[in-house]
Design an enzyme around this catalytic site. Structure first.
Site, PDB file in Angstrom:
ATOM      1  N   ASP A   4       0.805  -1.083   0.084  1.00 40.73           N
ATOM      2  CA  ASP A   4       0.120   0.113  -0.056  1.00 40.73           C
ATOM      3  C   ASP A   4       0.835   1.162   0.131  1.00 40.73           C
ATOM      4  O   ASP A   4       1.999   1.284   0.596  1.00 40.73           O
ATOM      5  CB  ASP A   4      -1.175  -0.156   1.456  1.00 40.73           C
ATOM      6  N   GLY A  64      -0.035   5.102  -4.455  1.00 38.11           N
ATOM      7  CA  GLY A  64      -0.486   6.451  -4.967  1.00 38.11           C
ATOM      8  C   GLY A  64      -0.234   7.568  -4.427  1.00 38.11           C
ATOM      9  O   GLY A  64       0.353   8.714  -5.135  1.00 38.11           O
ATOM     10  N   HIS A  81       2.847   3.710  -9.039  1.00 39.47           N
ATOM     11  CA  HIS A  81       2.588   2.256  -9.046  1.00 39.47           C
ATOM     12  C   HIS A  81       4.022   1.625  -9.895  1.00 39.47           C
ATOM     13  O   HIS A  81       4.422   0.774  -9.688  1.00 39.47           O
ATOM     14  CB  HIS A  81       1.353   1.955  -9.949  1.00 39.47           C
ATOM     15  N   LEU A 120      11.318 -20.300  -5.358  1.00 38.47           N
ATOM     16  CA  LEU A 120      10.371 -19.475  -4.550  1.00 38.47           C
ATOM     17  C   LEU A 120       9.013 -19.331  -5.230  1.00 38.47           C
ATOM     18  O   LEU A 120       9.001 -19.283  -6.672  1.00 38.47           O
ATOM     19  CB  LEU A 120      11.131 -18.026  -4.509  1.00 38.47           C
TER      20      LEU A 120
HETATM   21  C1  FPP Z   1      -1.941   0.140  -3.337  1.00 39.05           C
HETATM   22  O1  FPP Z   1      -1.355   1.182  -3.310  1.00 39.05           O
HETATM   23  C2  FPP Z   1      -1.283  -0.573  -4.646  1.00 39.05           C
HETATM   24  C3  FPP Z   1      -1.758  -1.221  -5.590  1.00 39.05           C
HETATM   25  C4  FPP Z   1      -3.365  -1.142  -5.454  1.00 39.05           C
HETATM   26  C5  FPP Z   1      -1.141  -1.749  -6.681  1.00 39.05           C
HETATM   27  C6  FPP Z   1       0.034  -2.599  -6.475  1.00 39.05           C
HETATM   28  C7  FPP Z   1       0.766  -2.483  -7.750  1.00 39.05           C
HETATM   29  C8  FPP Z   1       1.956  -2.669  -7.713  1.00 39.05           C
HETATM   30  C9  FPP Z   1       2.958  -2.476  -6.571  1.00 39.05           C
HETATM   31  C10 FPP Z   1       2.753  -2.662  -8.969  1.00 39.05           C
HETATM   32  C11 FPP Z   1       2.429  -3.753 -10.127  1.00 39.05           C
HETATM   33  C12 FPP Z   1       2.882  -4.911  -9.692  1.00 39.05           C
HETATM   34  C13 FPP Z   1       3.175  -5.975 -10.342  1.00 39.05           C
HETATM   35  C14 FPP Z   1       3.685  -7.223  -9.882  1.00 39.05           C
HETATM   36  C15 FPP Z   1       2.720  -5.828 -11.966  1.00 39.05           C
HETATM   37  P1  FPP Z   1      -2.543   2.514  -3.664  1.00 39.05           P
HETATM   38  O2  FPP Z   1      -2.600   2.962  -4.659  1.00 39.05           O
HETATM   39  O3  FPP Z   1      -3.730   2.238  -2.781  1.00 39.05           O
HETATM   40  O4  FPP Z   1      -1.861   3.544  -2.520  1.00 39.05           O
HETATM   41  P2  FPP Z   1      -2.367   4.877  -1.898  1.00 39.05           P
HETATM   42  O5  FPP Z   1      -3.178   4.225  -0.810  1.00 39.05           O
HETATM   43  O6  FPP Z   1      -1.316   5.793  -1.672  1.00 39.05           O
HETATM   44  O7  FPP Z   1      -3.462   5.476  -2.559  1.00 39.05           O
END
Ligand code: FPP
Length: 224
Positions: A12, A15, A29, A122
Site C-alpha cells: 500500500d 498512489g 505504481h 520461490l
Molecule cells: C496500493 O497502493 C497498490 C496497488 C493497488 C497496486 C499495487 C501494484 C504494484 C505494486 C505494481 C504492480 C505490480 C506488479 C507485480 C505488476 P495505493 O494505490 O492504494 O496507494 P495509496 O493508498 O497511497 O492510494
C-alpha cells in the site's frame, strides 16, 4: 528462531508516493514495481518459499479507469519482460484471484504459469482481482457440492492457496492498519507488521528488519 516459509504483503502507498514525488499516482505504481523486484530478490536470499503479493483487489475496480488501465498495462509488461528472468531464477508464478481478464492478459498469465510451473526456489502468488470473501464463498460452495465433511482440513483444499502453508508474516506498508479483504482465512495466526513507509520507499533493509523482528516473536498459537 521461528521457521519462515511464507510472507504475504499488502503493497500500500503507491498512489500517495506518486503524488508526493512525481505528481502522478501512476508514477507511484511504476515505482512500486521496483520494490516488488527488490523484495523478490531478498526473499530468495532469505530462502523464503512463498511470497504472496496483493496487486489488485476486487474493490480496486472502483478506481478511475485511467489508473486501472495503467495497473493492468504494468502487469502485462511485467509478464512479458520479466518472465524469462523469473524462470531463470527458478521462480514459480501463480495468480490468485478471479481470472476473468482480457483475452491477451489471460493468455500471458497462462503462459507464465505454465512456463514456471515446475520451478521450486520461490513461489510468487500474485493476487489480482482477488477478494478473500469471494474466495471463501466459492470454496464453501465447492465443498458443499462435493458433499465433503465440513472441517478445516477439507475446506483448505478449496482455497486458491491449496497446498500452500499459511503465511507466518503479513506486511502492510503505507501506514494503514487494515486487512482489506486479503487472505482472511489464511491469516488466522499470522504475525502482522504494519509499516509506516509507502510501498515504493520500502527497502531491502526494511524487509530484513521485519524478518528479524519476526524471528524473535514468541508464537504460542493459543497455548502458553
Ligand atoms: C496500493 O497502493 C497498490 C496497488 C493497488 C497496486 C499495487 C501494484 C504494484 C505494486 C505494481 C504492480 C505490480 C506488479 C507485480 C505488476 P495505493 O494505490 O492504494 O496507494 P495509496 O493508498 O497511497 O492510494
Amino acid at each position: 528462531m521461528n521457521p519462515l516459509k511464507h510472507v504475504a504483503i499488502i503493497m500500500d502507498g503507491n498512489g500517495r508516493w506518486g503524488i508526493k514525488y512525481k505528481n502522478s499516482r501512476n508514477a507511484g505504481h511504476r515505482a512500486g514495481l521496483n520494490t516488488v523486484q527488490r523484495i523478490i530478490n531478498e526473499s530468495i536470499n532469505q530462502k523464503i518459499k512463498y511470497l504472496t503479493l496483493y496487486a489488485f483487489s476486487t474493490e480496486n475496480w472502483k478506481r478511475p479507469k485511467k489508473e486501472i488501465n495503467y495497473l493492468f498495462k504494468l502487469l502485462e509488461n511485467f509478464l512479458v519482460s520479466r518472465i524469462d528472468e523469473l524462470h531463470k531464477q527458478n521462480i514459480k508464478l501463480k495468480i490468485i484471484g478471479s481470472k476473468n481478464f482480457s483475452l491477451k492478459l489471460n493468455k500471458l498469465i497462462n503462459l507464465a504459469e505454465k512456463k514456471t510451473s515446475k520451478n521450486d526456489k520461490l513461489q510468487i502468488n500474485l493476487a489480482i482481482n482477488y477478494g478473500s470473501k469471494t474466495e471463501l464463498i466459492i470454496a464453501f460452495k465447492k465443498m458443499i457440492k462435493k458433499k465433503e465433511n465440513i472441517n478445516e482440513k477439507n475446506f483448505q483444499k478449496y482455497l486458491q492457496t491449496k497446498n500452500i502453508p499459511d503465511p507466518e508474516i503479513l506486511i502492510r506498508t503505507g501506514n494503514t492498519k487494515r486487512l482489506s479483504n486479503f487472505l482472511l482465512w489464511q491469516l488466522a495466526y499470522t504475525e502482522i507488521f504494519f509499516e509506516k513507509k509507502l510501498w515504493p520507499a520500502f527497502s531491502k533493509n526494511d524487509f530484513k528488519r521485519v524478518l528479524n523482528k519476526f524471528k524473535k516473536v514468541k508464537r504460542n498459537f493459543g497455548s502458553i
